[in-house]
Design a protein around this motif. Structure first.
Motif, PDB file in Angstrom:
ATOM      1  N   MET A   1       0.841  -1.184   0.000  1.00 18.91           N
ATOM      2  CA  MET A   1       0.000   0.000   0.000  1.00 18.91           C
ATOM      3  C   MET A   1       0.881   1.241   0.000  1.00 18.91           C
ATOM      4  O   MET A   1       1.872   1.314   0.712  1.00 18.91           O
ATOM      5  CB  MET A   1      -0.917  -0.007   1.218  1.00 18.91           C
ATOM      6  N   MET A   2       0.520   2.204  -0.782  1.00 18.13           N
ATOM      7  CA  MET A   2       1.269   3.461  -0.841  1.00 18.13           C
ATOM      8  C   MET A   2       0.961   4.326   0.372  1.00 18.13           C
ATOM      9  O   MET A   2      -0.104   4.218   0.969  1.00 18.13           O
ATOM     10  CB  MET A   2       0.900   4.224  -2.113  1.00 18.13           C
ATOM     11  N   ALA A   3       1.902   5.177   0.681  1.00 24.19           N
ATOM     12  CA  ALA A   3       1.700   6.117   1.791  1.00 24.19           C
ATOM     13  C   ALA A   3       0.729   7.202   1.348  1.00 24.19           C
ATOM     14  O   ALA A   3       0.683   7.588   0.189  1.00 24.19           O
ATOM     15  CB  ALA A   3       3.025   6.728   2.209  1.00 24.19           C
ATOM     16  N   ARG A   4      -0.027   7.683   2.285  1.00 25.78           N
ATOM     17  CA  ARG A   4      -0.949   8.796   2.048  1.00 25.78           C
ATOM     18  C   ARG A   4      -0.373  10.015   2.741  1.00 25.78           C
ATOM     19  O   ARG A   4       0.010   9.952   3.916  1.00 25.78           O
ATOM     20  CB  ARG A   4      -2.324   8.428   2.628  1.00 25.78           C
ATOM     21  N   PRO A   7      -1.997  16.636   6.007  1.00 30.14           N
ATOM     22  CA  PRO A   7      -1.429  17.689   6.860  1.00 30.14           C
ATOM     23  C   PRO A   7      -1.032  17.117   8.228  1.00 30.14           C
ATOM     24  O   PRO A   7      -1.719  16.261   8.783  1.00 30.14           O
ATOM     25  CB  PRO A   7      -2.580  18.694   7.011  1.00 30.14           C
ATOM     26  N   LEU A   8       0.093  17.573   8.733  1.00 30.70           N
ATOM     27  CA  LEU A   8       0.544  17.165  10.063  1.00 30.70           C
ATOM     28  C   LEU A   8      -0.345  17.836  11.102  1.00 30.70           C
ATOM     29  O   LEU A   8      -0.536  19.047  11.081  1.00 30.70           O
ATOM     30  CB  LEU A   8       2.007  17.568  10.268  1.00 30.70           C
ATOM     31  N   GLU A   9      -0.884  17.029  11.998  1.00 28.12           N
ATOM     32  CA  GLU A   9      -1.824  17.523  13.002  1.00 28.12           C
ATOM     33  C   GLU A   9      -1.392  17.105  14.402  1.00 28.12           C
ATOM     34  O   GLU A   9      -0.536  16.235  14.578  1.00 28.12           O
ATOM     35  CB  GLU A   9      -3.223  16.971  12.718  1.00 28.12           C
ATOM     36  N   GLU A  10      -2.034  17.699  15.370  1.00 23.55           N
ATOM     37  CA  GLU A  10      -1.789  17.396  16.781  1.00 23.55           C
ATOM     38  C   GLU A  10      -1.885  15.892  17.053  1.00 23.55           C
ATOM     39  O   GLU A  10      -1.098  15.344  17.826  1.00 23.55           O
ATOM     40  CB  GLU A  10      -2.808  18.157  17.641  1.00 23.55           C
ATOM     41  N   ALA A  11      -2.792  15.212  16.395  1.00 26.03           N
ATOM     42  CA  ALA A  11      -2.974  13.776  16.613  1.00 26.03           C
ATOM     43  C   ALA A  11      -1.746  12.957  16.215  1.00 26.03           C
ATOM     44  O   ALA A  11      -1.589  11.824  16.669  1.00 26.03           O
ATOM     45  CB  ALA A  11      -4.194  13.286  15.842  1.00 26.03           C
ATOM     46  N   HIS A  12      -0.875  13.508  15.397  1.00 18.35           N
ATOM     47  CA  HIS A  12       0.320  12.802  14.939  1.00 18.35           C
ATOM     48  C   HIS A  12       1.531  13.006  15.849  1.00 18.35           C
ATOM     49  O   HIS A  12       2.546  12.332  15.683  1.00 18.35           O
ATOM     50  CB  HIS A  12       0.705  13.274  13.526  1.00 18.35           C
ATOM     51  N   VAL A  58       3.582  18.078   6.974  1.00 20.04           N
ATOM     52  CA  VAL A  58       2.864  16.965   6.359  1.00 20.04           C
ATOM     53  C   VAL A  58       3.247  15.674   7.078  1.00 20.04           C
ATOM     54  O   VAL A  58       4.317  15.569   7.671  1.00 20.04           O
ATOM     55  CB  VAL A  58       3.166  16.829   4.852  1.00 20.04           C
ATOM     56  N   ALA A  59       2.348  14.711   7.002  1.00 21.71           N
ATOM     57  CA  ALA A  59       2.580  13.401   7.592  1.00 21.71           C
ATOM     58  C   ALA A  59       2.381  12.346   6.516  1.00 21.71           C
ATOM     59  O   ALA A  59       1.483  12.472   5.678  1.00 21.71           O
ATOM     60  CB  ALA A  59       1.603  13.159   8.748  1.00 21.71           C
ATOM     61  N   ALA A  60       3.210  11.322   6.523  1.00 23.47           N
ATOM     62  CA  ALA A  60       3.063  10.182   5.626  1.00 23.47           C
ATOM     63  C   ALA A  60       2.470   9.036   6.436  1.00 23.47           C
ATOM     64  O   ALA A  60       3.063   8.598   7.436  1.00 23.47           O
ATOM     65  CB  ALA A  60       4.407   9.786   5.037  1.00 23.47           C
ATOM     66  N   LEU A  61       1.299   8.580   6.027  1.00 18.41           N
ATOM     67  CA  LEU A  61       0.608   7.500   6.726  1.00 18.41           C
ATOM     68  C   LEU A  61       0.528   6.279   5.827  1.00 18.41           C
ATOM     69  O   LEU A  61       0.231   6.403   4.637  1.00 18.41           O
ATOM     70  CB  LEU A  61      -0.809   7.922   7.118  1.00 18.41           C
ATOM     71  N   ARG A  62       0.808   5.115   6.384  1.00 14.94           N
ATOM     72  CA  ARG A  62       0.616   3.864   5.663  1.00 14.94           C
ATOM     73  C   ARG A  62      -0.053   2.903   6.623  1.00 14.94           C
ATOM     74  O   ARG A  62       0.397   2.736   7.753  1.00 14.94           O
ATOM     75  CB  ARG A  62       1.946   3.290   5.185  1.00 14.94           C
ATOM     76  N   ASP A  63      -1.123   2.293   6.168  1.00 18.70           N
ATOM     77  CA  ASP A  63      -1.902   1.380   7.013  1.00 18.70           C
ATOM     78  C   ASP A  63      -2.336   2.053   8.308  1.00 18.70           C
ATOM     79  O   ASP A  63      -2.358   1.435   9.370  1.00 18.70           O
ATOM     80  CB  ASP A  63      -1.103   0.112   7.325  1.00 18.70           C
ATOM     81  N   GLY A  64      -2.611   3.356   8.228  1.00 16.71           N
ATOM     82  CA  GLY A  64      -3.081   4.102   9.384  1.00 16.71           C
ATOM     83  C   GLY A  64      -2.005   4.499  10.378  1.00 16.71           C
ATOM     84  O   GLY A  64      -2.305   5.084  11.409  1.00 16.71           O
ATOM     85  N   ARG A  65      -0.750   4.156  10.090  1.00 11.35           N
ATOM     86  CA  ARG A  65       0.351   4.479  11.009  1.00 11.35           C
ATOM     87  C   ARG A  65       1.240   5.549  10.409  1.00 11.35           C
ATOM     88  O   ARG A  65       1.497   5.564   9.209  1.00 11.35           O
ATOM     89  CB  ARG A  65       1.186   3.233  11.284  1.00 11.35           C
TER      90      ARG A  65
END
Length: 86
Positions: A1-4, A7-12, A58-65
């Motif tokens: 799965m490719m990374a998504r 935007p980088l947020e407080e949750a990250h 920005v944040a790179a997410l893969r499989d929700g992580r």
């Protein structure tokens, strides 16, 4: 799965701090002279929270992580910047 990319947020922030701490520990293992001041995510988290609140990122997410991130860090000059003239 490719990374998504999102935007980088407080949750990250917590996961981002853990990524920085892991990389810092790797660097310290290679060069033991490096201080252990940032070996734990909890040590980095407050500064990352400040950056996320005041800068773009920005944040790179893969499989929700979180797999990586990039955030701007303002640079403040202690003296007036000089102009370079070749």
């Amino acid at each position: 799965m490719m990374a998504r990319i999102v935007p980088l947020e407080e949750a990250h922030v917590s996961a981002a701090a853990d990524l920085v701490a892991a990389r810092y520990r790797d660097e310290r293992a290679a060069l033991p002279l490096v201080s252990d001041a940032y070996s734990a995510g909890a040590d980095i988290e407050p500064r990352l929270r400040e950056l996320v609140a005041s800068s773009s990122g920005v944040a790179a997410l893969r499989d929700g992580r979180l797999r990586g991130f990039l955030v701007g860090m303002p640079i403040t000059w202690r003296a007036a910047p000089t102009t370079y003239v070749p």
